[in-house]
Design a protein around this motif. Structure first.
Motif, short mmCIF file in Angstrom:
data_model
loop_
_atom_site.label_atom_id
_atom_site.label_comp_id
_atom_site.label_asym_id
_atom_site.label_seq_id
_atom_site.Cartn_x
_atom_site.Cartn_y
_atom_site.Cartn_z
N LEU A 25 -6.21 -2.22 9.72
CA LEU A 25 -5.96 -3.87 9.69
C LEU A 25 -5.12 -4.90 8.57
N ASP A 26 -3.81 -5.02 9.00
CA ASP A 26 -3.37 -5.97 8.30
C ASP A 26 -2.91 -5.74 7.26
N ASN A 27 -3.12 -4.51 6.83
CA ASN A 27 -2.40 -4.20 5.43
C ASN A 27 -3.48 -4.01 4.29
N GLU A 28 -4.57 -4.53 4.83
CA GLU A 28 -5.62 -4.68 3.70
C GLU A 28 -6.76 -3.71 3.87
N GLY A 29 -7.48 -4.09 5.35
CA GLY A 29 -8.55 -4.35 6.02
C GLY A 29 -8.33 -2.71 6.67
N MET A 45 0.85 -1.48 0.29
CA MET A 45 0.41 -0.62 -0.47
C MET A 45 0.62 1.32 -0.52
N SER A 46 0.62 2.31 -0.75
CA SER A 46 1.71 3.62 -0.97
C SER A 46 1.44 4.60 0.14
N ARG A 64 -2.70 -0.41 12.58
CA ARG A 64 -1.97 0.55 12.55
C ARG A 64 -2.94 2.27 12.00
N TRP A 65 -2.34 2.50 12.54
CA TRP A 65 -2.30 3.99 12.18
C TRP A 65 -1.68 5.11 11.98
#
Length: 118
Positions: A29-33, A1-2, A98-99
């Motif tokens: 959420l997990d770089n996807e959600g 993800m950029s 993550r934020w």
């Protein structure tokens, strides 16, 4: 993800676009959600005030509220409750939430918890 995609994801919809919502925040959420928090406008509840909030995107949706003697206290306590719900979730404890790419979700830490992540 950029980086641009992450920033766009974190901005989310404008609080003005959501009926009764005074603030919102999105987390990775997990770089996807996405985990999304919505804080509703405080309202009078008898002699006190009540501030509802929602958290979606975790294993279970959370719909809850906090009460205070005035609208400011209700909002402050709702933010503390949101932080407690997020930092005590299995997803955050596993380092999956993550934020802006960091485990600190920007709410401060409830007593006894640390924004540590993996």
């Amino acid at each position: 993800m950029s980086t641009d995609e992450v920033i766009a994801l974190m901005r989310g919809p404008s609080a003005d676009e959501e009926l009764g919502c005074i603030a919102s925040r999105r987390f990775e959420l997990d770089n996807e959600g996405v985990v999304e928090v919505r804080l509703k406008r405080p309202r009078s509840d008898g002699g006190d005030f009540r501030c509802d909030y929602e958290i979606s995107g975790l294993g279970r949706p959370v719909t809850s509220h906090a009460c205070g003697v005035d609208s400011m206290q209700a909002v402050c306590l709702a933010l503390l409750s949101i932080a407690t719900d997020l930092y005590s979730s299995p997803e955050w404890k596993e380092g999956r939430v993550r934020w802006l790419g960091m485990p600190d979700l920007g709410f401060g830490c409830p007593p006894g918890n640390e924004a540590r992540g993996p």
